[in-house]
Scaffold this motif. Structure first.
Motif, PDB file in Angstrom:
ATOM      1  N   GLU A   1       0.825  -1.203   0.000  1.00  0.00           N
ATOM      2  CA  GLU A   1       0.000   0.000   0.000  1.00  0.00           C
ATOM      3  C   GLU A   1       0.866   1.262   0.000  1.00  0.00           C
ATOM      4  OE1 GLU A   1      -3.976  -0.020   2.408  1.00  0.00           O
ATOM      5  OE2 GLU A   1      -2.477  -1.077   3.611  1.00  0.00           O
ATOM      6  N   GLN A   2       0.416   2.263  -0.738  1.00  0.00           N
ATOM      7  CA  GLN A   2       1.071   3.566  -0.734  1.00  0.00           C
ATOM      8  C   GLN A   2       0.002   4.652  -0.698  1.00  0.00           C
ATOM      9  OE1 GLN A   2       1.834   1.474  -3.702  1.00  0.00           O
ATOM     10  NE2 GLN A   2       3.118   0.337  -2.257  1.00  0.00           N
TER      11      GLN A   2
ATOM     12  N   TYR B   1      -0.509   9.146  -0.347  1.00  0.00           N
ATOM     13  CA  TYR B   1       0.064  10.490  -0.303  1.00  0.00           C
ATOM     14  C   TYR B   1      -1.107  11.468  -0.223  1.00  0.00           C
ATOM     15  CZ  TYR B   1       3.822  13.889  -1.086  1.00  0.00           C
ATOM     16  OH  TYR B   1       4.757  14.882  -0.917  1.00  0.00           O
TER      17      TYR B   1
ATOM     18  N   ARG C   1      -2.434  17.003  -3.868  1.00  0.00           N
ATOM     19  CA  ARG C   1      -1.993  15.664  -4.263  1.00  0.00           C
ATOM     20  C   ARG C   1      -2.633  14.626  -3.339  1.00  0.00           C
ATOM     21  NH1 ARG C   1       4.295  13.393  -4.465  1.00  0.00           N
ATOM     22  NH2 ARG C   1       3.783  11.278  -5.215  1.00  0.00           N
TER      23      ARG C   1
ATOM     24  N   GLU D   1      -3.350  10.646  -3.439  1.00  0.00           N
ATOM     25  CA  GLU D   1      -3.071   9.412  -4.181  1.00  0.00           C
ATOM     26  C   GLU D   1      -3.141   8.210  -3.240  1.00  0.00           C
ATOM     27  OE1 GLU D   1       0.777   9.918  -5.904  1.00  0.00           O
ATOM     28  OE2 GLU D   1       0.134  11.457  -7.330  1.00  0.00           O
ATOM     29  N   TYR D   2      -3.635   7.102  -3.788  1.00  0.00           N
ATOM     30  CA  TYR D   2      -3.626   5.844  -3.046  1.00  0.00           C
ATOM     31  C   TYR D   2      -3.472   4.691  -4.025  1.00  0.00           C
ATOM     32  CZ  TYR D   2      -5.148   1.830  -0.320  1.00  0.00           C
ATOM     33  OH  TYR D   2      -5.207   0.596   0.287  1.00  0.00           O
ATOM     34  N   SER D   3      -2.555   3.787  -3.694  1.00  0.00           N
ATOM     35  CA  SER D   3      -2.319   2.590  -4.510  1.00  0.00           C
ATOM     36  C   SER D   3      -2.305   1.369  -3.608  1.00  0.00           C
ATOM     37  CB  SER D   3      -0.985   2.684  -5.256  1.00  0.00           C
ATOM     38  OG  SER D   3      -0.974   3.782  -6.139  1.00  0.00           O
ATOM     39  N   ARG D   4      -2.794   0.246  -4.162  1.00  0.00           N
ATOM     40  CA  ARG D   4      -2.792  -1.020  -3.430  1.00  0.00           C
ATOM     41  C   ARG D   4      -2.468  -2.142  -4.404  1.00  0.00           C
ATOM     42  NH1 ARG D   4      -5.614  -2.305   1.526  1.00  0.00           N
ATOM     43  NH2 ARG D   4      -5.697  -4.559   1.863  1.00  0.00           N
TER      44      ARG D   4
ATOM     45  N   GLN E   1      -3.373   1.743  -8.874  1.00  0.00           N
ATOM     46  CA  GLN E   1      -3.732   3.058  -8.346  1.00  0.00           C
ATOM     47  C   GLN E   1      -5.249   3.199  -8.290  1.00  0.00           C
ATOM     48  OE1 GLN E   1      -2.612   6.831 -10.446  1.00  0.00           O
ATOM     49  NE2 GLN E   1      -1.510   7.204  -8.525  1.00  0.00           N
ATOM     50  N   HIS E   2      -5.757   3.465  -7.096  1.00  0.00           N
ATOM     51  CA  HIS E   2      -7.204   3.580  -6.884  1.00  0.00           C
ATOM     52  C   HIS E   2      -7.669   5.022  -6.717  1.00  0.00           C
ATOM     53  CE1 HIS E   2      -7.833  -0.787  -6.300  1.00  0.00           C
ATOM     54  NE2 HIS E   2      -6.628  -0.764  -5.741  1.00  0.00           N
TER      55      HIS E   2
ATOM     56  N   SER F   1      -6.316   9.244  -7.567  1.00  0.00           N
ATOM     57  CA  SER F   1      -5.324  10.210  -8.040  1.00  0.00           C
ATOM     58  C   SER F   1      -6.020  11.533  -8.350  1.00  0.00           C
ATOM     59  CB  SER F   1      -4.588   9.688  -9.279  1.00  0.00           C
ATOM     60  OG  SER F   1      -3.638  10.633  -9.730  1.00  0.00           O
TER      61      SER F   1
END
Length: 330
Positions: A79-80, A82, A144, A146-149, A153-154, A156
């Motif tokens: 998971e990321q 920002y 900004r 942003e969320y990725s799993r 990327q889910h 942006s």
């Protein structure tokens, strides 16, 4: 229409509705602050309210502004996230008392932008030798989200925007009791009227119910009172990170209110909730924030609240949120 123009029009509209002939104003009420994390504020998490509902035939209107700054990021193997930006949310609330019941409606207008608080917050942290959490390494005043799993990327969002959010319909019931406490049930339904792809809404319907207890007696010799509440929120998966959603969320509030002068009150408050998302990231985890502020009674029908809120559980709510409310009782 700009945010400033909308705020000015709402203020004029509220002032025009004043009725100085009589007042049923509640003497002590909690701060109506909520978590301004952009991935939380889209749901129907209610602000704290009084355990003493309006008398039959009494009305109140309320306009508030929450200006929040958010900056946090974290990168893990799966998971990321920002989050960087500022948000301004105008809430307009109306309540009406009928017998032992109270009914109301809440509408809101939000603006997401890069804002202007980054340098001020950094200087504040430097002054008190507090960490910036990486804020100094990011571009100033950017948007900004942003969320990725699992490398997908889910979310942006990189541009500022504004619009009306989801609408809440509320109801409350005064529990009759012979004790010294005020007790009430408060609930509501949040209708998905805001755009979910720009974080103006969640894209789903939410339901909540809460039990409230207020005590004006125990601390009366100190000219103080407290209000406690605990509730449950059911949320539809909606459109925002739908696969990661926790559908049942628990929340609570604790408010302490003290009269410090004829027209002035001190207000301290804790607001918390459980996770909205199935995630190990603190940005999507349980939250607890502390608010300190006060209230000034302008006249028998009009008062103003002011406060700022800080996150106690780091990264789960806004770095700082400035809150301003104008109440009219009639």
């Amino acid at each position: 229409m700009s945010l400033n123009q909308l705020l000015l029009r709402c203020f004029i509209l509220l002032c025009c509705s004043l009725h100085p002939l009589y007042s049923h104003a509640q003497q002590r009420a909690p701060l109506q602050v909520t978590n301004q994390n952009p991935l939380v504020r889209i749901f129907g998490l209610p602000a704290a309210e009084s355990a003493k509902i309006l008398e039959s035939g009494q009305e109140t209107s309320h306009i508030s502004l929450d200006w929040a700054s958010n900056f946090t990021f974290e990168a893990r193997p799966d998971e990321q996230i920002y989050i960087d930006g500022e948000s301004a949310q105008i809430d307009i609330r109306w309540r009406y008392g009928f017998d032992l019941w109270e009914f109301g409606v809440d509408v809101n207008y939000s603006r997401y932008s890069g804002g202007f608080l980054d340098s001020t917050i950094e200087n504040w942290h430097d002054w008190f030798n507090l960490p910036n959490g990486g804020r100094e390494t990011a571009l100033r005043n950017q948007v900004r989200y942003e969320y990725s799993r699992d490398a997908i990327q889910h979310l942006s969002i990189s541009t500022g925007h504004s619009g009306f959010g989801d609408t809440r319909l509320t109801a409350a019931y005064q529990i009759k009791t012979e004790s010294r406490f005020d007790m009430a049930l408060r609930g509501g339904v949040k209708i998905p009227t805001g755009e979910s792809d720009t974080l103006l809404g969640s894209g789903g319907t939410d339901l909540n119910i809460a039990y409230l207890l207020g005590d004006d007696f125990s601390l009366s010799k100190y000219r103080a009172s407290y209000i406690l509440s605990a509730g449950m929120l059911y949320t539809e998966a909606g459109d925002v990170l739908a696969s990661n959603r926790e559908k049942v969320v628990f929340y609570s509030n604790a408010s302490f209110i003290k009269d410090i002068a004829e027209r002035w009150q001190l207000k301290l408050q804790l607001d918390g909730h459980s996770k909205f998302y199935k995630s190990n990231l603190p940005q999507l985890g349980e939250a607890l924030q502390f608010s300190i502020g006060g209230s000034y009674t302008i006249n028998q029908d009009l008062k103003i609240d002011f406060a700022f809120a800080e996150d106690i559980i780091t990264d789960s709510s806004s770095d700082i949120n400035f809150h301003l409310s104008l109440y009219n009782y009639f």
